[in-house]
Each structure stands twice: as structure tokens, then as C-alpha cells.
Design a protein around this motif. Structure first.
Motif, PDB file in Angstrom:
ATOM      1  N   THR A   1       0.214   5.933 -10.355  1.00 43.15           N
ATOM      2  CA  THR A   1      -0.789   4.983 -10.806  1.00 43.15           C
ATOM      3  C   THR A   1      -2.121   5.309 -10.136  1.00 43.15           C
ATOM      4  O   THR A   1      -2.169   6.040  -9.135  1.00 43.15           O
ATOM      5  N   ASP A   2      -3.217   4.785 -10.677  1.00 42.78           N
ATOM      6  CA  ASP A   2      -4.544   4.928 -10.069  1.00 42.78           C
ATOM      7  C   ASP A   2      -4.894   3.649  -9.329  1.00 42.78           C
ATOM      8  O   ASP A   2      -4.702   2.544  -9.854  1.00 42.78           O
ATOM      9  N   TRP A   3      -5.391   3.798  -8.117  1.00 44.30           N
ATOM     10  CA  TRP A   3      -5.855   2.659  -7.330  1.00 44.30           C
ATOM     11  C   TRP A   3      -7.145   3.048  -6.629  1.00 44.30           C
ATOM     12  O   TRP A   3      -7.188   4.011  -5.871  1.00 44.30           O
ATOM     13  N   GLN A   4      -8.231   2.355  -6.952  1.00 45.86           N
ATOM     14  CA  GLN A   4      -9.559   2.633  -6.416  1.00 45.86           C
ATOM     15  C   GLN A   4      -9.956   4.099  -6.612  1.00 45.86           C
ATOM     16  O   GLN A   4     -10.503   4.754  -5.728  1.00 45.86           O
TER      17      GLN A   4
ATOM     18  N   ARG B   1      -2.075   7.709  -7.035  1.00 51.27           N
ATOM     19  CA  ARG B   1      -1.025   7.577  -6.023  1.00 51.27           C
ATOM     20  C   ARG B   1       0.335   7.759  -6.681  1.00 51.27           C
ATOM     21  O   ARG B   1       0.570   7.272  -7.774  1.00 51.27           O
TER      22      ARG B   1
ATOM     23  N   PRO C   1      -3.759  -1.706  -0.367  1.00 56.09           N
ATOM     24  CA  PRO C   1      -3.376  -1.705  -1.775  1.00 56.09           C
ATOM     25  C   PRO C   1      -2.704  -3.017  -2.170  1.00 56.09           C
ATOM     26  O   PRO C   1      -1.955  -3.612  -1.400  1.00 56.09           O
ATOM     27  N   THR C   2      -3.013  -3.481  -3.382  1.00 57.64           N
ATOM     28  CA  THR C   2      -2.409  -4.714  -3.891  1.00 57.64           C
ATOM     29  C   THR C   2      -1.458  -4.398  -5.050  1.00 57.64           C
ATOM     30  O   THR C   2      -1.219  -5.240  -5.895  1.00 57.64           O
ATOM     31  N   ILE C   3      -0.937  -3.201  -5.048  1.00 62.15           N
ATOM     32  CA  ILE C   3      -0.069  -2.733  -6.129  1.00 62.15           C
ATOM     33  C   ILE C   3       1.301  -3.397  -6.012  1.00 62.15           C
ATOM     34  O   ILE C   3       1.880  -3.454  -4.927  1.00 62.15           O
TER      35      ILE C   3
END
Length: 223
Positions: A183-186, A190, A4-6
């Protein structure tokens, strides 16, 4: 394998738990903590597993949740160096992978604390363990809660540890400082907790697994 790049600091806060009670001062003292672990209550951990973002075999790990016995107890935390392969640049408890030579997770946590920050086990009194916490990177972490007597001298491993600092336990055990993020990631939603702490001129952004284990500790003390 994509990490993740969050930037967790930029993710909106969905809830702050100021409606929940803080743990009382007397319950954070050494004798009260010893008593709580000697006769633990029935309770339910709140954070046990993150959604996976690394597809690999489970990796047993152990961390030390070290409570320094100052007049106002503190928790000893580390800032991981930015080049590490997982959880780089994050705030963490001292700890790491369980080795084959470790007799149990307590031995692993004490060894890792010695290797990582130079904390001599002579100063450590183990109280007990919290439930296993599973990270999205497939670490199965056993949190070992311990009291630490003042007078220790630390020598952080510069490869793993960028900084070592203390945060008041009362601050961490006050849900008014606990913030929920989502948040949404891919395509995956999450969620995590953060507990930001202003340490003089430095913001200590405690989040993810470390914040989740601290929240479980709060629930254990609150029960």
C-alpha cells in the motif's frame, strides 16, 4: 513524528505463497532444530529492513522466538496492549530493548521474556539467532530462537501484554498461509507479510516484523 494509521487487515493481498513447500514435520522437531543451528546451511533471509517511518537513532532490541516442545510444536506469541507508544495492539514475540546491563542479545531476550510474560529461563534452551531485523520504528531486533520445555507458568505484565497464546509451528512454516500486502502511505510504498491464524473464535493477525522474522525462520529451515 507521525505513526502510520494503516489497518493492515484492510490492505489488499497481492500474493499468497501456496506455491512454496511447507517445512516437513520431522524438521520441526527438537533434535532437527538443534542440528540445524549446530551446522547452519548457506541461506538468505527474505525480510531484513522496513522503510523508516520514525526518524530517530537505532534502538538495539532482542526478542525470543520460543518454540514450545509439545507433541506438535508451537510458537509462543503475545498481543501487545493498545496504549504502548510503538507497535501497540500488534502480535509480537516476547522481547524489548537491550539494556546496558545485558551481557548480550541472548541475555536481553531471556530477561525481557521473564519480565514481559514471566517465562522462567530454566525452561528455555537457546538454539541460536536469526539475522537482525530493522523495523520502520528504528528497532534493530535480534531474534533469539529457543526451545521451551512444557510445564512453565506464565504471569504476563498487564501493562505490556494483553494476551499470550500459542500457534502451531507447522502452520507458521507453511507458506500457503503467508500473504503479501502492498500500500502507499504518505507517498511511500510499504510492503509486508501477514500470517492470519484462526484461534477458535479469535483471529490472530500476525503481520509486519513478527511475520517477517517468521518468514526468515522458514527460509532458514528450508535452505
Amino acid at each position: 513524528m507521525t505513526l502510520p494509521t494503516i489497518d493492515p487487515r484492510t490492505v489488499p493481498v497481492t500474493q499468497v505463497d501456496s506455491h512454496l513447500p511447507a517445512i516437513e514435520h520431522q524438521s520441526l522437531q527438537a533434535d532437527a532444530l538443534r542440528s540445524r543451528f549446530a551446522t547452519p546451511p548457506a541461506w538468505q533471509p527474505e525480510f531484513l529492513a522496513e522503510k523508516k517511518f520514525m526518524d530517530r537513532e537505532p534502538m538495539p532490541a532482542a526478542v525470543l522466538l520460543p518454540i514450545v516442545q509439545r507433541p506438535e510444536p508451537t510458537v509462543l506469541l503475545t498481543l501487545r496492549t493498545p496504549h504502548l507508544s510503538t507497535h501497540s495492539g500488534q502480535i509480537a514475540f516476547p522481547g524489548g530493548k537491550v539494556d546496558e546491563t545485558d551481557t548480550n542479545v541472548v541475555a536481553a531476550a531471556l530477561r525481557e521474556a521473564q519480565e514481559e510474560i514471566g517465562l522462567d529461563a530454566h525452561f528455555v534452551e537457546v538454539l541460536g539467532q536469526l539475522p537482525i531485523y530493522i523495523t520502520g520504528s528504528a528497532f534493530h531486533i535480534a531474534p533469539v530462537v529457543a526451545l521451551v520445555s512444557p510445564g512453565f507458568a506464565l504471569s504476563p505484565n498487564p501493562y505490556e501484554v494483553a494476551d499470550v497464546f500459542e500457534v502451531p509451528l507447522a502452520y507458521l512454516m507453511n507458506p500457503a498461509h503467508h500473504r503479501h500486502h502492498r500500500t502507499d502511505w504518505q507517498g511511500v510504498q510499504r510492503e509486508w507479510l501477514s500470517i492470519p491464524y484462526q484461534d477458535h473464535q479469535t483471529e490472530r493477525f500476525i503481520w509486519g516484523a513478527t511475520a517477517g522474522m517468521l518468514r526468515n525462520f522458514y527460509q532458514f529451515l528450508r535452505a
